[in-house]
Design a protein around this motif. Structure first.
Motif, mmCIF file in Angstrom:
data_model
loop_
_atom_site.group_PDB
_atom_site.id
_atom_site.type_symbol
_atom_site.label_atom_id
_atom_site.label_comp_id
_atom_site.label_asym_id
_atom_site.label_seq_id
_atom_site.Cartn_x
_atom_site.Cartn_y
_atom_site.Cartn_z
ATOM 1 N N LEU A 28 -2.839 5.293 13.257
ATOM 2 C CA LEU A 28 -2.923 5.068 11.817
ATOM 3 C C LEU A 28 -3.604 6.225 11.109
ATOM 4 O O LEU A 28 -4.597 6.767 11.590
ATOM 5 N N GLY A 29 -3.056 6.574 9.950
ATOM 6 C CA GLY A 29 -3.698 7.568 9.113
ATOM 7 C C GLY A 29 -4.800 6.937 8.282
ATOM 8 O O GLY A 29 -5.080 5.737 8.385
ATOM 9 N N GLU A 30 -5.414 7.728 7.439
ATOM 10 C CA GLU A 30 -6.501 7.225 6.599
ATOM 11 C C GLU A 30 -6.010 6.191 5.591
ATOM 12 O O GLU A 30 -6.788 5.378 5.088
ATOM 13 N N ASP A 31 -4.714 6.232 5.275
ATOM 14 C CA ASP A 31 -4.137 5.259 4.342
ATOM 15 C C ASP A 31 -3.572 4.043 5.062
ATOM 16 O O ASP A 31 -2.852 3.240 4.472
ATOM 17 N N TYR A 32 -3.880 3.889 6.353
ATOM 18 C CA TYR A 32 -3.436 2.770 7.191
ATOM 19 C C TYR A 32 -1.915 2.751 7.408
ATOM 20 O O TYR A 32 -1.359 1.733 7.819
ATOM 21 N N ALA A 33 -1.251 3.865 7.133
ATOM 22 C CA ALA A 33 0.166 3.995 7.431
ATOM 23 C C ALA A 33 0.322 4.591 8.828
ATOM 24 O O ALA A 33 -0.533 5.361 9.288
ATOM 25 N N LEU A 34 1.421 4.237 9.508
ATOM 26 C CA LEU A 34 1.652 4.757 10.850
ATOM 27 C C LEU A 34 1.890 6.256 10.824
ATOM 28 O O LEU A 34 2.632 6.755 9.975
ATOM 29 N N ASN A 35 1.259 6.967 11.757
ATOM 30 C CA ASN A 35 1.517 8.391 11.889
ATOM 31 C C ASN A 35 2.892 8.612 12.524
ATOM 32 O O ASN A 35 3.224 7.957 13.519
ATOM 33 N N PRO A 36 3.697 9.517 11.975
ATOM 34 C CA PRO A 36 5.002 9.800 12.585
ATOM 35 C C PRO A 36 4.891 10.211 14.045
ATOM 36 O O PRO A 36 5.761 9.890 14.865
ATOM 37 N N GLU A 37 3.792 10.925 14.388
ATOM 38 C CA GLU A 37 3.612 11.356 15.765
ATOM 39 C C GLU A 37 3.444 10.165 16.715
ATOM 40 O O GLU A 37 3.917 10.201 17.858
ATOM 41 N N PHE A 38 2.799 9.099 16.233
ATOM 42 C CA PHE A 38 2.630 7.917 17.080
ATOM 43 C C PHE A 38 3.968 7.228 17.303
ATOM 44 O O PHE A 38 4.255 6.730 18.396
ATOM 45 N N VAL A 39 4.789 7.187 16.262
ATOM 46 C CA VAL A 39 6.128 6.618 16.410
ATOM 47 C C VAL A 39 6.910 7.405 17.464
ATOM 48 O O VAL A 39 7.613 6.834 18.308
ATOM 49 N N ASP A 40 6.758 8.731 17.441
ATOM 50 C CA ASP A 40 7.416 9.570 18.449
ATOM 51 C C ASP A 40 6.912 9.243 19.854
ATOM 52 O O ASP A 40 7.677 9.268 20.830
ATOM 53 N N MET A 41 5.621 8.952 19.975
ATOM 54 C CA MET A 41 5.064 8.596 21.277
ATOM 55 C C MET A 41 5.677 7.293 21.795
ATOM 56 O O MET A 41 5.964 7.161 22.996
ATOM 57 N N ALA A 67 5.007 -4.628 13.254
ATOM 58 C CA ALA A 67 6.123 -4.952 12.361
ATOM 59 C C ALA A 67 6.532 -3.731 11.548
ATOM 60 O O ALA A 67 7.726 -3.473 11.337
ATOM 61 N N ASP A 68 5.554 -2.962 11.103
ATOM 62 C CA ASP A 68 5.845 -1.733 10.366
ATOM 63 C C ASP A 68 6.556 -0.725 11.274
ATOM 64 O O ASP A 68 7.501 -0.050 10.859
ATOM 65 N N LEU A 69 6.100 -0.645 12.518
ATOM 66 C CA LEU A 69 6.721 0.246 13.495
ATOM 67 C C LEU A 69 8.192 -0.098 13.685
ATOM 68 O O LEU A 69 9.050 0.799 13.767
ATOM 69 N N MET A 70 8.522 -1.375 13.734
ATOM 70 C CA MET A 70 9.908 -1.804 13.926
ATOM 71 C C MET A 70 10.815 -1.286 12.817
ATOM 72 O O MET A 70 11.999 -1.028 13.039
ATOM 73 N N GLY A 71 10.235 -1.117 11.621
ATOM 74 C CA GLY A 71 11.028 -0.604 10.507
ATOM 75 C C GLY A 71 11.406 0.850 10.658
ATOM 76 O O GLY A 71 12.365 1.317 10.031
#
Length: 476
Positions: A28-41, A67-71
């Motif tokens: 998670l970034g500082e804005d609580y959004a998923l980091n693209p790099e984590f999605v890549d992982m 749930a956000d990741l699934m999107g």
């Protein structure tokens, strides 16, 4: 695996086991959004078939973040993620998913697995998920559930969409009014497994199971054991089972409620609504109003293209008709435009500025209607205020733009014509921006859906007609 993802993975010392906190910081970034790099992982772990790594990554996330990741994942990767979720985690994630994604996910989950997952949810969330199932699969899932849980879901589904009955959870904590604090606490401790996962009030009921008050948990814990519940209970705001969810949200906001009992037509307690459900309703209704103002009903990441076209095209066709009606004014004055080409350059400015003013007024009026701040009682005062604001803004802009036109074209009569047309259009912008949503609301129509089309038509028509009409009288 992208280079950024590889760098991120290498940033963690391979000799040191990653803790959940480490992974959460990476996710998670500082804005609580998923980091693209984590999605890549996650994608990389799925590609390599690294089941243990994938479970480790998913386990570090809150269900809402999964749930956000699934999107962000394709259907193929979603199936891979689902395969590594236990029923309890799956249940929490299903209730958090966007509707479009959830419908797709539900198609891939076996009925028995889904039935077990739904058993982990409160009845309101379970009913919401079941409502998204196709009829055949819904029957299979319900058949696989215990009778009590199945009956609760079927009862919830019997209520209309977006009503209190559909929104409520049937699990409530109730006690007779003759009980003492000690009796209530002892009973709830014995029956702990059957209590709702989250509750704020104990509803005090009479012998007919009608709520007569509510004892907040905080009051219960501070009171002596021998104090009767009737002595510490507070009045309750009852929610009729058929009330629209938007009305329920308004009541929660107005009276600062945390929870409220839901009653049937006979006044008997049938469920409760808690503030966490209302937060979702407020978000949903606000999103609908924002989209409706633009004549749009879709915004999801997985919205179907044809559905998006069908939702937007009708309003664009209506707008085409109103634009053609506005353009007919230009045709009526084509002789005057031919004599003074400058008119063709300036008339869109009058219409555009008026449209902006109308949109400002419209937004204020729709918000006031939604918050019950605008009614027949104060309609005249509100409309008068908006018209006066429009005229004053029009006068200010007329002075500024009139001086600019005088400087550029050296024509005082053209400046006066432009300024007068601008004031007239701002007058109509304030009038239409306030009256159109009021009129639609009185007719029982949603003012957020179609007001913008009529307000834009009014300001375009008035802008063209006032400018060209005054030009015909003053300049030609």
């Amino acid at each position: 695996m992208s280079r950024d993802a590889a760098d991120l993975a290498e940033a963690v010392d391979p000799e040191t086991p990653e803790t959940e906190e480490d992974l959460e910081d990476l996710a998670l970034g500082e804005d609580y959004a998923l980091n693209p790099e984590f999605v890549d992982m996650v994608v990389d772990a799925a590609d390599r078939g690294a089941a243990e790594r994938l479970r480790e990554l998913l386990g570090a996330l809150h269900p809402a973040d999964v749930a956000d990741l699934m999107g962000f994942l394709s259907a193929e990767y979603r199936e891979e993620v689902l395969a590594h979720l236990d029923p309890e985690a799956l249940a929490e994630i299903l209730s958090e998913l966007d509707t479009e994604i959830r419908e797709e996910v539900l198609e891939t989950v076996a009925p028995a697995t889904l039935a077990k997952a739904l058993g982990e949810l409160d009845s309101d969330d379970a009913a919401d998920v079941v409502d998204d199932l196709e009829a055949d699969k819904r029957a299979q899932v319900l058949a696989a559930m215990p009778e009590v849980e199945r009956a609760a879901i079927e009862t919830s589904l019997a209520y209309g969409d977006e009503t209190a009955g559909r929104l409520m959870q049937r699990e409530v904590v109730a006690a007779p009014q003759f009980w003492t604090v000690g009796q209530a606490i002892d009973h709830f401790r014995r029956e702990g497994d059957d209590l709702p996962e989250l509750f704020f009030d104990i509803y005090v009921v009479d012998p007919t199971y009608k709520p007569v008050g509510a004892a907040p948990v905080s009051h219960l814990l501070r009171s002596r054991r021998d104090v009767p519940l009737a002595q510490i209970m507070e009045p309750v705001t009852e929610i009729p089972v058929g009330m629209d969810q938007e009305e329920v949200a308004y009541i929660f906001d107005k009276y600062h409620l945390i929870s409220a009992p839901v009653v049937d037509v006979a006044g008997r307690l049938v469920g409760q609504i808690t503030v966490d459900d209302i937060v979702g309703v407020i978000h949903e209704e606000s999103e609908e109003d924002i989209l409706a103002l633009a004549g749009v009903s879709d915004a999801g990441r997985n919205a179907d293209i044809l559905d998006m076209v069908r939702s937007r095209l009708p309003w664009l066709l209506i707008n085409t008709v109103t634009a053609a009606a506005s353009a007919s004014v230009i045709r009526a004055f084509e002789g005057e435009i031919a004599k003074l080409v400058t008119l063709a350059m300036l008339m869109p400015i009058v219409a555009s500025l008026g449209g902006s003013a109308g949109t400002q007024t419209l937004a204020v009026a729709v918000r006031a209607l939604a918050n019950r701040e605008l009614s027949a009682y104060n309609a005249v005062r509100t409309v008068s205020r908006e018209v006066l604001v429009g005229v004053l803004n029009g006068l200010a802009l007329a002075l500024i733009t009139g001086l600019a036109i005088l400087f550029i074209f050296h024509d005082a009569r053209l400046s006066i014509t432009f300024g007068a047309a601008l004031v007239a259009n701002f007058f109509m912008a304030g009038l239409a921006g306030a009256l159109v949503p009021l009129a639609l609301d009185r007719m029982g129509r949603d003012p957020a859906v179609s007001s913008a089309v009529f307000v834009t038509f009014t300001t375009d028509f008035t802008g063209f007609f006032s400018f060209l009409g005054l030009a015909a009288l003053i300049l030609l």
